[in-house]
Design an enzyme around this catalytic site. Structure first.
Site, PDB file in Angstrom:
ATOM      1  N   LYS A 214      42.895  35.792  53.122  1.00  0.00           N
ATOM      2  CA  LYS A 214      43.706  36.115  54.293  1.00  0.00           C
ATOM      3  C   LYS A 214      44.405  34.894  54.884  1.00  0.00           C
ATOM      4  O   LYS A 214      44.158  33.755  54.507  1.00  0.00           O
ATOM      5  CB  LYS A 214      42.856  36.827  55.344  1.00  0.00           C
ATOM      6  CG  LYS A 214      42.521  38.260  54.942  1.00  0.00           C
ATOM      7  CD  LYS A 214      41.816  39.015  56.050  1.00  0.00           C
ATOM      8  CE  LYS A 214      41.576  40.469  55.655  1.00  0.00           C
ATOM      9  NZ  LYS A 214      40.812  41.203  56.678  1.00  0.00           N
ATOM     10  N   ARG A 249      33.645  41.363  51.906  1.00  0.00           N
ATOM     11  CA  ARG A 249      34.610  42.140  51.120  1.00  0.00           C
ATOM     12  C   ARG A 249      35.495  41.145  50.382  1.00  0.00           C
ATOM     13  O   ARG A 249      36.160  40.326  51.016  1.00  0.00           O
ATOM     14  CB  ARG A 249      35.419  43.047  52.048  1.00  0.00           C
ATOM     15  CG  ARG A 249      36.435  43.951  51.375  1.00  0.00           C
ATOM     16  CD  ARG A 249      37.057  44.885  52.411  1.00  0.00           C
ATOM     17  NE  ARG A 249      38.098  45.726  51.817  1.00  0.00           N
ATOM     18  CZ  ARG A 249      39.373  45.393  51.740  1.00  0.00           C
ATOM     19  NH1 ARG A 249      39.792  44.222  52.219  1.00  0.00           N
ATOM     20  NH2 ARG A 249      40.247  46.211  51.179  1.00  0.00           N
TER      21      ARG A 249
END
Length: 271
Positions: A214, A249
């Site tokens: 991210k 995740r």
């Protein structure tokens, strides 16, 4: 002992850190570059992640990328159902689906999906009702912008959602909270959340940290391409696991599994 329950599956919290493998079936995915778009290739990747040690496979058909076109429920199902049919009876680990559409949730649950991950945090009462009619696990993500102290705001949001879901008949063992790294957060807020996972637990519910590749990782590492953010991702997730996160995740499952084992061992050794 606290549990996370998803259909027939039971995850004992505090025994290990679990890895959720990411399977994107979006043509504009910045992470997978559409490699897994066809149902056959997507199913093959899911099976590969299982072999690499993934505890859950999470399938997403809706792009979370800024500026991307939002799919209709019908379009989302057109991408999801062929993959789910390809995987029918072939996985020993649970399947999760990312969706904020109640009608999509209701449909995929018929195809063996055991977890619903709602990026809108189950804000929709119909989404809550769809989950309540099943025995699926629910991953509830914080997604709102705030100028308040981020740890306090996230915990307040989690408590509000816990009340809503339990009042609808969804027991806390079926709830996993996700602070929503990268969603409505500043860089500093993302870092605060990653560095304080131990302060985000709510009433015995599972806690997921999802920072894989991210913006927060890229920004601190000189903005490398998405595919070159593995080391930064492992560092962020390992710190979170050592501090108390139950699940991470990740795109890079084999590496994530190894890192989670070491981070959890260190946490346990702190005693």
């Amino acid at each position: 002992m606290n549990l996370f329950c998803a259909g027939k599956y039971r995850f004992s919290l505090g025994e290990k850190a679990y890895v959720i493998g990411i399977l994107n079936v979006t043509p504009d995915s910045l992470s997978d570059r559409s490699r897994f778009l066809t149902p056959e290739k997507a199913a093959g990747r899911a099976l590969e992640m299982q072999e690499q040690g993934a505890d859950i496979i999470d399938i997403g058909a809706q792009s979370a990328r800024a500026g991307s076109t939002v799919l209709s429920p019908e379009e989302e199902l057109e991408r999801l159902l062929p993959v789910l049919m390809q995987l029918n009876g072939r996985l020993a680990v649970p399947l999760s689906v990312d969706t904020f559409y109640p009608q999509v949730a209701a449909e995929v649950l018929k195809y063996g999906v055991s977890v619903l991950r709602d990026l809108n945090g189950f804000d929709n009462a119909e989404m809550v009702a769809a989950a309540a009619r099943s025995d699926c696990g629910c991953i509830v993500m914080h997604h709102r912008e705030t100028k308040e102290e981020i740890i306090q705001d996230v915990n307040q949001y989690f408590m509000e959602k816990l009340d809503i879901l339990t009042n609808a008949g969804i027991c806390k063992e079926r709830i996993c909270f996700d602070p929503g790294i990268g969603f409505g957060k500043t860089q500093e807020q993302d870092l605060r959340l990653l560095g304080n996972a131990g302060r985000l637990h709510v009433d015995g519910c599972a806690l997921l940290i999802a920072a894989s590749r991210k913006r927060v990782i890229g920004a601190e590492c000189g903005s490398p391409p998405y595919e070159q953010r593995l080391a930064g991702t492992l560092a962020a997730h390992s710190i979170a696991v050592a501090d108390g996160a139950d699940m991470v995740r990740a795109h890079d499952v084999a590496q994530a599994v190894q890192a989670a084992k070491i981070a959890f061992a260190i946490r346990r050794a702190r005693g």
